[in-house]
Write a protein that holds these residues in place. Structure first.
Motif, short mmCIF file in Angstrom:
data_model
loop_
_atom_site.label_atom_id
_atom_site.label_comp_id
_atom_site.label_asym_id
_atom_site.label_seq_id
_atom_site.Cartn_x
_atom_site.Cartn_y
_atom_site.Cartn_z
N LEU A 54 -33.40 5.78 23.68
CA LEU A 54 -32.25 5.21 22.97
C LEU A 54 -32.01 3.77 23.43
CD1 LEU A 54 -29.84 5.42 21.07
CD2 LEU A 54 -28.51 6.33 22.97
N ALA A 55 -32.09 3.53 24.74
CA ALA A 55 -31.83 2.19 25.25
C ALA A 55 -32.84 1.20 24.68
CB ALA A 55 -31.87 2.19 26.77
N GLY A 56 -34.11 1.58 24.65
CA GLY A 56 -35.15 0.69 24.12
C GLY A 56 -34.93 0.39 22.65
N ALA A 57 -34.60 1.43 21.90
CA ALA A 57 -34.42 1.27 20.45
C ALA A 57 -33.21 0.40 20.15
CB ALA A 57 -34.28 2.65 19.80
N LEU A 58 -32.13 0.65 20.85
CA LEU A 58 -30.89 -0.07 20.58
C LEU A 58 -31.01 -1.54 20.98
CD1 LEU A 58 -28.15 0.60 19.46
CD2 LEU A 58 -27.42 1.34 21.74
N ALA A 59 -31.60 -1.79 22.14
CA ALA A 59 -31.76 -3.18 22.60
C ALA A 59 -32.58 -3.97 21.57
CB ALA A 59 -32.42 -3.21 23.97
N ALA A 60 -33.67 -3.36 21.10
CA ALA A 60 -34.56 -4.06 20.17
C ALA A 60 -33.89 -4.25 18.81
CB ALA A 60 -35.86 -3.28 20.02
N ALA A 61 -33.26 -3.19 18.30
CA ALA A 61 -32.67 -3.25 16.96
C ALA A 61 -31.58 -4.33 16.90
CB ALA A 61 -32.10 -1.89 16.57
N LYS A 62 -30.81 -4.45 17.98
CA LYS A 62 -29.73 -5.45 18.00
C LYS A 62 -30.29 -6.87 17.99
CE LYS A 62 -25.87 -2.96 18.95
NZ LYS A 62 -24.44 -3.18 18.81
N MET A 63 -31.55 -7.01 18.45
CA MET A 63 -32.17 -8.34 18.43
C MET A 63 -33.08 -8.50 17.21
SD MET A 63 -33.00 -9.04 22.43
CE MET A 63 -33.85 -10.57 22.02
N GLU A 64 -32.96 -7.56 16.27
CA GLU A 64 -33.76 -7.59 15.04
C GLU A 64 -35.27 -7.57 15.32
OE1 GLU A 64 -32.32 -10.26 11.96
OE2 GLU A 64 -30.42 -10.34 13.07
N ILE A 65 -35.63 -6.90 16.39
CA ILE A 65 -37.05 -6.67 16.67
C ILE A 65 -37.39 -5.28 16.14
CG2 ILE A 65 -38.78 -6.40 18.50
CD1 ILE A 65 -36.99 -8.26 20.23
N PRO A 66 -38.42 -5.14 15.31
CA PRO A 66 -38.71 -3.81 14.75
C PRO A 66 -39.04 -2.77 15.83
CG PRO A 66 -40.42 -5.40 14.12
CD PRO A 66 -39.34 -6.18 14.81
N VAL A 67 -38.54 -1.56 15.61
CA VAL A 67 -38.75 -0.46 16.55
C VAL A 67 -39.70 0.55 15.93
CG1 VAL A 67 -37.62 1.46 17.76
CG2 VAL A 67 -36.41 -0.72 17.46
N ALA A 68 -40.69 0.97 16.69
CA ALA A 68 -41.56 2.08 16.27
C ALA A 68 -41.21 3.29 17.13
CB ALA A 68 -43.03 1.71 16.45
N HIS A 69 -40.81 4.38 16.49
CA HIS A 69 -40.42 5.59 17.23
C HIS A 69 -41.53 6.63 17.11
CE1 HIS A 69 -37.47 9.18 17.87
NE2 HIS A 69 -38.16 8.89 18.95
N VAL A 70 -42.14 6.93 18.25
CA VAL A 70 -43.18 7.97 18.28
C VAL A 70 -42.51 9.29 18.61
CG1 VAL A 70 -45.30 8.76 19.41
CG2 VAL A 70 -44.91 6.29 19.04
N GLU A 71 -42.73 10.27 17.78
CA GLU A 71 -42.09 11.60 17.83
C GLU A 71 -40.75 11.54 17.10
OE1 GLU A 71 -40.83 14.10 21.37
OE2 GLU A 71 -42.96 14.60 21.26
N ALA A 72 -40.78 10.92 15.94
CA ALA A 72 -39.58 10.81 15.11
C ALA A 72 -39.35 12.11 14.34
CB ALA A 72 -39.76 9.65 14.12
N GLY A 73 -38.10 12.34 13.99
CA GLY A 73 -37.76 13.42 13.04
C GLY A 73 -37.55 14.79 13.65
N LEU A 74 -37.59 14.90 14.96
CA LEU A 74 -37.32 16.22 15.55
C LEU A 74 -35.82 16.47 15.53
CD1 LEU A 74 -39.70 16.64 18.58
CD2 LEU A 74 -40.11 16.89 16.16
N ARG A 75 -35.44 17.69 15.25
CA ARG A 75 -34.01 18.01 15.21
C ARG A 75 -33.78 19.42 15.72
NH1 ARG A 75 -34.06 13.38 14.49
NH2 ARG A 75 -33.18 12.14 12.80
N SER A 76 -32.67 19.58 16.48
CA SER A 76 -32.21 20.93 16.84
C SER A 76 -30.91 21.22 16.11
CB SER A 76 -31.99 21.02 18.35
OG SER A 76 -30.99 20.08 18.74
N TYR A 77 -30.32 20.16 15.53
CA TYR A 77 -29.01 20.24 14.88
C TYR A 77 -27.94 20.72 15.86
CZ TYR A 77 -31.89 19.29 10.92
OH TYR A 77 -32.80 18.69 10.09
N ARG A 78 -28.11 20.33 17.12
CA ARG A 78 -27.11 20.62 18.14
C ARG A 78 -26.67 19.31 18.78
NH1 ARG A 78 -28.34 25.24 22.36
NH2 ARG A 78 -26.55 24.14 23.18
N ARG A 79 -25.49 18.87 18.38
CA ARG A 79 -25.02 17.58 18.90
C ARG A 79 -24.53 17.67 20.34
NH1 ARG A 79 -24.55 13.29 14.84
NH2 ARG A 79 -26.35 13.81 13.56
N ASP A 80 -24.52 18.90 20.91
CA ASP A 80 -24.16 18.99 22.33
C ASP A 80 -25.37 18.75 23.23
OD1 ASP A 80 -25.39 21.36 21.51
OD2 ASP A 80 -24.28 22.61 22.91
N MET A 81 -26.53 18.50 22.62
CA MET A 81 -27.71 18.16 23.43
C MET A 81 -27.85 16.64 23.51
SD MET A 81 -30.67 20.64 21.93
CE MET A 81 -31.97 19.87 22.90
#
Ligand code: UD1
Length: 350
Positions: free
Chosen positions: A100-127
């Motif tokens: 999260l820190a890497g993605a957020l830091a980059a996105a705020k500087m408009e540097i494109p982010v590549a997320h490896v292992e995207a799209g996994l979900r447990s649908y549990r926001r307590d995790m």
């Protein structure tokens, strides 16, 4: 040459980054940033050695802490490196605070982010992992899904641009070490086959004393020897609550990658709340029992290779006494994910 900054920080990310970094370094310049989320040698350095990952160019040494403080320190540190090095793209892995820190830091500087292992979900926001991966996916330009199921999860959230199913990089990583697994590891602990392997580290199991007590009791009640490599979070929680392992449990220090996979390959079954280990077990032909209420990897359930048992001892014994798994698990990838990821990154940047 393109300048790529890779952010890693926790044990599973070293494994995932190994094959991608290798492929990346053949065609681009990579700066490897270690946040220092995991810092003990057996949680970090040993993985770099075994997997042949180069020394990190930057180590932020953020260490442990509460989520806000830990993630905040990473965010500030990563931003400074981004300002200085101005990479063309930032690669992040999985779902930890480092992701999260890497993605957020980059996105705020408009540097494109590549997320490896995207799209996994447990649908549990307590995790914490669910928060990390949902937010990371929503700021990423390139979303590399390990499975078709992950792609569908993203589509349900309206994320379709930049999405590609490439396969699971953990298959690539496992293929690299398959020939050198440490098969003698159980014997060195004085354990003979048949035996079980168990791991426990998720906050939802470990930080809740009632669940931790139930998990410890469950492992202590099993009929076979159980080897438990103990994560530092779990060790600390056990000490805090005065819990002790019982029955046929042998608790050991965290293991290296080739030790752990060697141990799993020789086991009768694996009981775990880890995401990665569910896949590693079934890929090595070892049945898995998942000590959670859901799995982000439904592919592993195929043929009974993995069963979600939560902390239900009756269910565990029923599965262990039941018929062996059938067929094989498909849909996790072909071991070529890293090559696809690197090709896609280069395409995106040209
Ligand atoms: C983190 C990830 C989790 C991932 C796991 C893999 C988050 C929110 N969680 O959990 O998704 O599955 O890594 O292992 O990012 N500690 C040490 N030495 C170390 C590292 C940690 O002793 O090298 C101890 C500290 O007491 C620390 C605790 O372990 O407070 C937890 O570490 P932390 O990095 O917060 O989370 P993990 O439980 O490892």
């Amino acid at each position: 040459m393109r300048e790529i900054l890779t952010v890693v920080g926790a044990r599973p990310q070293f494994v995932k980054a190994a094959p991608v970094s290798r492929a990346l370094r053949a065609v681009a310049h990579e700066t490897l940033l270690h946040t220092g989320q995991h810092y003990d040698d057996e949680m970090s350095a040993v993985f770099f050695d075994e997997l042949g990952i180069p020394e990190p160019d930057v180590n932020l040494a953020v260490g442990s802490g509460r989520h806000g403080a830990q993630t905040g320190r990473m965010l500030a540190g990563i931003e400074e490196v981004l300002v200085e090095r101005r990479p063309d793209l930032v690669v992040v892995y999985g779902d930890t605070n480092s992701t999260l820190a890497g993605a957020l830091a980059a996105a705020k500087m408009e540097i494109p982010v590549a997320h490896v292992e995207a799209g996994l979900r447990s649908y549990r926001r307590d995790m914490p992992e669910e928060i990390n991966r949902v937010l990371t996916d929503h700021v990423s330009a390139l979303l590399f899904c390990p499975t078709e199921h992950a792609r569908e999860c993203l589509a349900r959230e309206g994320i379709v641009d930049g999405v590609e199913v490439v396969g699971d990089v953990m298959v690539d990583a496992l293929d690299e070490v398959r020939a050198r697994l440490d098969r003698g590891i159980a014997a060195r602990f004085g354990i003979e086959e048949p035996y079980l392997v168990a791991t426990l580290h998720r906050a939802e199991n470990v930080d809740d004393p009632d669940r931790l007590r139930r998990a410890v009791q469950l492992l202590g009640s099993l009929p076979l020897p159980v080897v438990v490599p103990v994560h530092p979070r779990t060790r600390a929680a056990m000490e805090r609550h005065g819990f002790e392992w019982s029955g046929k449990v042998t608790a050991v220090e965290p293991l290296s990658y080739v030790e752990m996979l060697g141990l799993v390959a020789g086991a009768e079954a694996v009981l775990t709340d880890s995401g990665g280990l569910q896949k590693e077990a079934v890929l090595l032909g070892t049945r898995c029992l998942t000590l959670r209420t859901e799995t982000e990897w439904p592919e592993t359930l195929e043929g009974g290779w993995n069963t979600v048992v939560d902390l239900d001892g009756d269910r565990v014994r029923e599965v262990l006494d039941g018929p062996p798994p059938r067929g094989s698990v498909k849909g996790l990838g072909d071991g070529e994910a890293a090559g696809r990821i690197v090709e896609s990154i280069l395409d995106h940047l040209t």
